[in-house]
Design a protein around this motif. Sequence first.
Motif, PDB file in Angstrom:
ATOM      1  N   SER A   6      68.280 112.208  40.485  1.00 14.90           N
ATOM      2  CA  SER A   6      69.247 111.249  39.962  1.00 14.90           C
ATOM      3  C   SER A   6      69.369 110.103  40.956  1.00 14.90           C
ATOM      4  CB  SER A   6      70.622 111.903  39.758  1.00 14.90           C
ATOM      5  OG  SER A   6      70.557 112.868  38.740  1.00 14.90           O
ATOM      6  N   GLU A 158      76.455 113.391  33.836  1.00 13.45           N
ATOM      7  CA  GLU A 158      75.894 112.172  34.415  1.00 13.45           C
ATOM      8  C   GLU A 158      74.916 111.463  33.478  1.00 13.45           C
ATOM      9  OE1 GLU A 158      73.073 115.394  36.181  1.00 13.45           O
ATOM     10  OE2 GLU A 158      75.159 115.252  35.526  1.00 13.45           O
ATOM     11  N   LEU A 159      74.569 112.092  32.355  1.00 16.25           N
ATOM     12  CA  LEU A 159      73.665 111.474  31.388  1.00 16.25           C
ATOM     13  C   LEU A 159      74.385 110.956  30.146  1.00 16.25           C
ATOM     14  CD1 LEU A 159      70.634 113.941  31.525  1.00 16.25           C
ATOM     15  CD2 LEU A 159      70.842 111.688  32.590  1.00 16.25           C
TER      16      LEU A 159
END
Length: 202
Positions: A6, A158-159
């Motif tokens: 990430s 986080e996506l």
Amino acid sequence: MTNIRSLFATRLYQSTLGPFDAAELRASCYSIAEDDDAGNEWCEANDFPGYTSYASLTDLPWRFPIFQAVVDQLDKHVAAFAEDLEFDLDDRKLVLEDIWINILPEGGIHTSHIHPHSVISGTTYVKMPEGASALKLEDPRAQMMMASPSRKKDAREELKQFVYVKPSVGDVLLWESWLRHEVPMNMSEDDRISVSFNYKWE
């Protein structure tokens, strides 16, 4: 060997504000809203539901000591967040730029926006009745996902394109000021009260 990482993280800080008198802060917000003729006129002229002191008052910590107590706590949280963000402040510091009250009644919303010219923005929560709206945060890359399919409903946080954060009374949330956010419609019959603020690099 496959390696997936990430990159370019968007940080969100959430903590308890610290010791303060929640009832006094709530009463002070209502008292200011009742007496702030300029603020109420601005809200009416701009179709802002409920009340905000954003366009009228710049001296809340001077008017009511409870707001100075809040700022004293916020300074500590912002310093901790700046350290987490690994900012090189070059012997300067982040200082409070402005602080204001938001009172959203049933049906009130605060549409999607950012806070230009500031470094860190945030909100602390004074009154969050059952059914009061969460804070909605938008993936800052959204405008670049022109041909992307939507994410799965159970995608990792986080996506996700949007993240909803449901704070409690006494919580403080901090984010970098470029992060687009909004307050969806308040579905509670009672007021949702928060105090928002910006910090600048000085």
